[in-house]
Write a protein that holds these residues in place. Structure first.
Motif, PDB file in Angstrom:
ATOM      1  N   ASN A  30       0.822  -1.219   0.000  1.00 48.23           N
ATOM      2  CA  ASN A  30       0.000   0.000   0.000  1.00 48.23           C
ATOM      3  C   ASN A  30       0.851   1.262   0.000  1.00 48.23           C
ATOM      4  OD1 ASN A  30      -2.526  -1.047  -0.026  1.00 48.23           O
ATOM      5  ND2 ASN A  30      -2.618  -1.296   2.210  1.00 48.23           N
ATOM      6  N   TYR A  86       5.380   3.364  -3.880  1.00 49.40           N
ATOM      7  CA  TYR A  86       4.988   4.155  -5.044  1.00 49.40           C
ATOM      8  C   TYR A  86       6.143   4.351  -6.018  1.00 49.40           C
ATOM      9  CZ  TYR A  86       6.921   7.534  -1.792  1.00 49.40           C
ATOM     10  OH  TYR A  86       7.747   8.167  -0.904  1.00 49.40           O
ATOM     11  N   TRP A  93      -4.767  -1.194  -8.494  1.00 51.73           N
ATOM     12  CA  TRP A  93      -4.252  -0.111  -7.645  1.00 51.73           C
ATOM     13  C   TRP A  93      -2.743  -0.118  -7.536  1.00 51.73           C
ATOM     14  CZ3 TRP A  93      -1.679  -1.866  -3.294  1.00 51.73           C
ATOM     15  CH2 TRP A  93      -1.970  -3.176  -2.888  1.00 51.73           C
ATOM     16  N   ASN A 112      -0.657   3.191  -8.010  1.00 51.65           N
ATOM     17  CA  ASN A 112       0.263   3.748  -7.025  1.00 51.65           C
ATOM     18  C   ASN A 112       1.668   3.881  -7.588  1.00 51.65           C
ATOM     19  OD1 ASN A 112      -1.806   3.695  -5.257  1.00 51.65           O
ATOM     20  ND2 ASN A 112      -0.852   2.352  -3.756  1.00 51.65           N
TER      21      ASN A 112
END
Ligand SMILES: *[C@@H]1O[C@H](CO)[C@@H](O)[C@H](O)[C@H]1NC(C)=O
Ligand SMILES: *[C@@H]1O[C@H](CO)[C@@H](O)[C@H](O)[C@H]1NC(C)=O
Ligand SMILES: *[C@@H]1O[C@H](CO)[C@@H](O)[C@H](O)[C@H]1NC(C)=O
Ligand SMILES: *[C@@H]1O[C@H](CO)[C@@H](O)[C@H](O)[C@H]1NC(C)=O
Length: 967
Positions: free
Chosen positions: A351, A354, A373, A377
């Motif tokens: 999460n 990046y 996602w 990201n």
């Protein structure tokens, strides 16, 4: 001899120098020229020489291929090169280096020499005293020679890779004395004895880089291992067999740590890795580490950029980090972790990433929707590997991924459509693999507008509609296109004069394409072309003759007709040819030029004529399947010259004449099928020397390897760019990438995974059935000891069943039915433990039927119509003689089918055996997806042949057969 080599050396230098103009220093020129004094030349122009541009003095010498046999170098020759910094003599067959008479001359003259590469020569210890006089030496490459080192305490870098060391203790002590050593590479070293005492390296306190990859280390690292190496920055212990936990003393200086492919057993949380906060590169792939999915132990490793974790034990921890981890990776690989079936979200640290460039999560059985996602990201992502998971849908990334070049989401079972929008959002892809999913709908035509696309694999999906012409356009850079196993249809029509010079591999097989092959005129550079299992019609285009790169051609299972044009013979690189299951007719062209051809399948056509000399030059031929055609004449003698021939099927033709004794010289034959012809005369007795092959695996592997067409990218070069370190060899990493866990995309009618890893099947069998062979069964046939299947049924054989058959200890099936055999069934045959099928019906055998062991399992169909046989399972007692009533003689083919075991068992054994064969060769096949496809297809084809004739398949019964028939 040594003089001659030296002479070559000097003359080569001399000649090369002659082309230049005056420039380099007189005495250097002299040294290079020796006998050619006074010529005008500039040594600095020579490609093997590097000069200092201001002084004009030689600073670098790198002569290559000076001799092909061992020669001696007179060191005095080098004395004029006073400015020499680097001398590269690698790979020159250098046997000795003769020092100058005055011991210190070399070091006083060559006072600038820092780099000396003597690797890959045949030097021995005698060079060491010479070297120890060159005090300036910093980099010494001695790998792949025959010696050890001592007395070189000034040495800073030592590369000993590939050396074979005899006495470990001495060697390590010698190395230990090199106290200035900063780089020590023992990569690939072979040592007699084991390195147990790591303490020998303890004095090397200056060591910055230690590579002991692939050097046969085993045992534990003790808690003190390498503790003294306080300056150590790079440590490579990969590819050894080190067990146990990591030492606790390792210091924070370590930036690069490679422990992959060992047997370390530790927990990432408690291991010292958690405190090595300077790490930039970490690989623990292929060990037994327990790794928490949150990666919390690495959360503070803010310098860590490359992390390889695959093949370890991932522990899913739901713990949510209280603070945002400082870890920010660029390369992350965690394929094939031992705990499968988790969700991407379990890798909670993702999460917060990046900055990823390369991400590999393949072969984890990860569930849930495609993690778009991750792409959003990580907008800098260049390569994404998510193959072999269980993602359900293909989601469109919401933004354009300009940097994405490689995307592999194959074998996931994703449903839905590949949309135009998806393709528009990945405008710079060069490699896209979406194979083995459930994608449906049309192939979006804007895939063709991805200019950089080089490799596209959409095979094994449910795509329908036509093949977008845009993909095949002239200006497309597409190199490899695979749309096999879909529901594509329609004709392939290109605007006239379209030329696609880039396309090399085109696989259209297993679709519903129609029309003719005239589009081939646009693809003269094809290397692999497969259209099997479509509805193509028309004749084979003569222009195939222009496709001189063609290596594999599979046109099988279409409706092609006409003759095989003479031009086919011009394909000089052709290796694999499959034209089976078409309507081709007429004779074979007179000569195949390609000497490389290894597999030819022309079965199930209407080819006729005799075989004359068609393939007499193809000495690499392994498979020749001409079955079910209309060939006639005798079996050609030249077949006996094809020394590699392993599978020969001439079944179902009109060959006549006798068995040519030349075939007895085929030493590699493992399967010979001559059934359903008009052969007559005695069975060969010369089969004796014929050595039915044990080595089919080798043969399969001997398919000349097609260079992997696609390696335009290399994760390693990327890793190298972000972190230039010298430990790993680029090729090794590449090789490893290519071995990403893969599924063998092999679909048979039945698949039995539990046979994975079984020993390679030895397909060995002989089928001479349905001919007019006469005379006795030669007892010599028993020499073919590896035989699994023997079928001599439907001939005109007489005499008795030879007792020698009992020495065919591996045999699983014997069919002697429909002959004129007499006498008893030898009791000795009961020793054949693997015998599962036995048929002697329709003969004139007599006496009592053996009943022991396997024979207790055969029913009366094995013995029909032998009026003088008696005992169980027949109903006539041996004391009386009653004829059993049986139906009239059946046709050859029909009777054969009846005679054989049921299809099921037979598919099983067949599928299993081929699976085993394939599992042994996946590396070759994996390296080249086209070959994989071609080969698997080939296999399927043979299997479909089986549906119509059990006979062929019969050969593929393997050891497991017994297990199968017992359960
Ligand atoms: C990455 O994506 C996840 C899921 O959408 C989100 O929760 C997270 O905040 C994103 N991280 C960054 C750094 O954007
Ligand atoms: C081969 O077949 C063709 C027709 O397909 C026929 O015209 C020709 O006579 C045949 N040749 C032989 C030798 O049988
Ligand atoms: C079979 O062999 C017998 C005796 O050798 C011979 O008379 C007969 O013609 C042969 N039959 C065939 C079909 O060749
Ligand atoms: C079988 O062999 C016997 C003698 O060996 C011969 O008389 C008989 O004709 C043969 N039968 C056939 C069908 O060939």
């Amino acid at each position: 001899m040594k003089k001659k080599a030296l002479w070559v050396f000097v003359v080569v230098w001399g000649i090369a120098c002659l082309w230049g103009s005056r420039g380099c220093l007189e005495q250097e020129r002299m040294a290079l020229l020796v006998g050619n004094k006074g010529s005008n030349f500039n040594c600095c122009n020579w490609e093997y020489v590097e000069c200092n541009p201001t002084t004009g003095r030689v600073t670098e010498l790198m002569p290559y291929y000076v001799g092909s046999k061992s020669w001696y170098l007179k060191a005095s020759l080098l004395l004029p090169f006073e400015e020499l910094k680097s001398l590269y003599l690698s790979g020159n067959c250098l046997g000795r280096w003769i020092p100058p008479k005055e011991p210190n001359l070399l070091s006083s003259k060559l006072s600038k020499l820092e780099v000396l590469d003597l690797s890959v020569n045949s030097l021995d210890n005698s060079i060491l005293p010479v070297l120890s006089t060159i005090l300036t030496l910093k980099h010494l490459f001695l790998n792949n020679n025959y010696f050890s080192i001592k007395n070189m305490s000034h040495l800073e870098n030592l590369y000993l890779g590939g050396v074979h060391l005899k006495d470990v203790a001495t060697v390590l002590r010698a190395i230990g004395a090199l106290s200035s050593l900063r780089i020590l590479s023992l990569q690939g070293i072979t040592i007699e004895g084991t390195i147990t005492a790591q303490g020998y390296l303890a004095p090397l306190t200056s060591l910055k880089l230690l590579s002991s990859s692939n050097s046969d280390l085993s045992g534990n690292l003790s808690d003190h291992s390498l503790c003294n190496l306080v300056k150590l920055e790079q440590l490579d212990l990969s590819r050894n067999r080190i067990t146990g936990r990591l030492p606790t003393c390792w210091r924070n200086t370590i930036r690069i740590l490679n422990l992959e492919d060992n047997e370390f057993m530790d927990s990432l949380t408690s291991s010292p890795i958690a405190s090595l906060a300077s790490l930039e590169f970490l690989s623990i792939t292929g060990n037994h580490f327990d790794i928490p999915s949150s990666l919390s132990p690495l959360a503070d490793h803010s310098r860590l950029k490359v992390l390889f974790l695959g093949d370890n034990n991932l522990i899913i921890d739901t713990k949510v980090a209280s603070s945002i981890p400082r870890l920010q990776l660029k390369v992350f690989r965690m394929s094939n972790s031992l705990s499968k079936g988790f969700k991407v979200t379990s890798l909670s640290f993702l999460n917060h990433q990046y900055d990823m460039r390369i991400m590999d999560l393949s072969s984890n059985d990860i569930r849930g929707p495609f993690p778009a996602w991750l792409l959003e990201n990580n907008t800098k992502l260049e390569m994404l590997f998510l193959a072999d998971n269980l993602f359900t849908t293909l989601e469109v990334p919401s933004r354009t991924l300009f940097n994405l070049r490689v995307m592999d989401i194959s074998n996931n079972g994703m449903r839905g459509e590949l949309t135009t929008k998806f393709c528009a959002n990945v405008p710079n892809l060069d490699h896209l693999n979406l194979s083995a999913n459930g994608l449906e709908g049309n192939i979006p035509s804007n895939l063709g507008s991805i200019k950089s696309l080089y490799f596209l694999d959409l095979s094994s999906n449910n795509f329908s509609g036509g093949l977008p012409v845009q993909l095949l356009h002239s200006n497309s850079s597409l190199h490899s296109l695979n749309v096999a196993y879909n529901n594509l249809q329609g004709q392939i029509v290109l605007p006239t004069d379209t030329m696609c010079p880039n396309l090399s591999d085109l696989l259209l097989d297993h679709n519903r394409f129609t029309g003719n092959l005239s589009f081939l005129s646009s693809y003269v550079n094809l290397r692999v072309f497969g259209i099997s299992n479509n509805f193509f019609i028309g004749k084979l285009p003569r222009l195939i003759a222009n496709m001189s790169n063609l290596v594999a051609l599979d046109l099988s299972e279409n409706q092609l007709d006409g003759v095989i044009p003479q031009e086919f013979c011009n394909l000089g690189l052709l290796n694999y040819l499959d034209l089976s299951y078409n309507n081709l007719s007429g004779p074979l062209p007179s000569f195949f030029i390609s000497k490389l051809v290894t597999h030819i399948h022309l079965n199930r056509n209407k080819l006729n004529g005799t075989l004359a000399h068609v393939l007499s030059n193809s000495s690499y031929l392994v498979t020749l399947d001409l079955s079910e055609n209309e060939f006639s004449g005798s079996i050609p003698h030249w077949l006996g010259n094809l020394s590699q021939l392993s599978i020969l099927s001439l079944r179902g033709n009109s060959f006549d004449g006798t068995f040519p004794k030349q075939l007895c010289s085929l030493k590699s034959l493992s399967m010979i099928d001559l059934s359903e012809n008009n052969l007559f005369g005695p069975l060969p007795r010369c089969l004796g020397p014929m050595n039915f092959s044990d080595e089919f695996a080798d043969k399969v592997n001997s398919i000349p390897h097609i260079e992997a067409g696609f390696i335009p990218w290399s994760p390693w070069s990327y890793v190298r760019a972000i972190k230039s370190h010298t430990i790993l060899d680029r090729n090794e990493v590449l090789e490893e990438i290519w071995q990403l866990p893969h599924t063998v995309g092999f679909t048979t009618k039945r698949r039995f995974d539990f046979y994975k890893g079984y020993a390679l099947l030895k397909m060995v069998g002989l089928d001479f059935s349905c001919n007019q062979f006469s005379g006795e069964i030669p007892p010599e046939i028993a020499i073919l000891q590896d035989m699994l299947v023997l079928n001599l049924s439907h001939n005109n054989l007489t005499g008795q069943i030879p007792t020698s058959l009992s020495s065919l200890t591996k045999i699983e099936s014997i069919d002697l039915s429909y002959n004129n055999l007499t006498g008893p069934i030898p009791e000795e045959l009961t020793q054949l433990n693997y015998l599962a099928v036995f048929n002697v019906s329709y003969n004139n055998l007599s006496g009592a039927i053996p009943s022991k062991y396997q024979f207790g399992a055969f029913d009366e169909s094995s013995y029909y119509e032998n009026h003088l046989l008696c005992g169980l399972p027949l109903s006539n007692d041996c004391s009386t003689t009653i004829n059993i009533n049986c139906s009239a003689t059946k046709s050859c083919a029909k009777a054969k089918e009846d005679a054989f075991i049921d299809g099921e068992t037979f598919y099983v054994s067949f599928g299993v055996s081929y699976t085993t064969v394939l599992l042994v060769i996946p590396v070759v096949l994996f390296i080249n997806p086209q070959w994989r496809q071609g080969w698997f297809h080939y296999v399927e084809l043979v299997i479909s042949t089986c549906q119509s004739s059990f006979v062929t398949c019969y050969y593929y019964v393997q050891d497991s057969f017994r297990k199968l028939s017992n359960c």
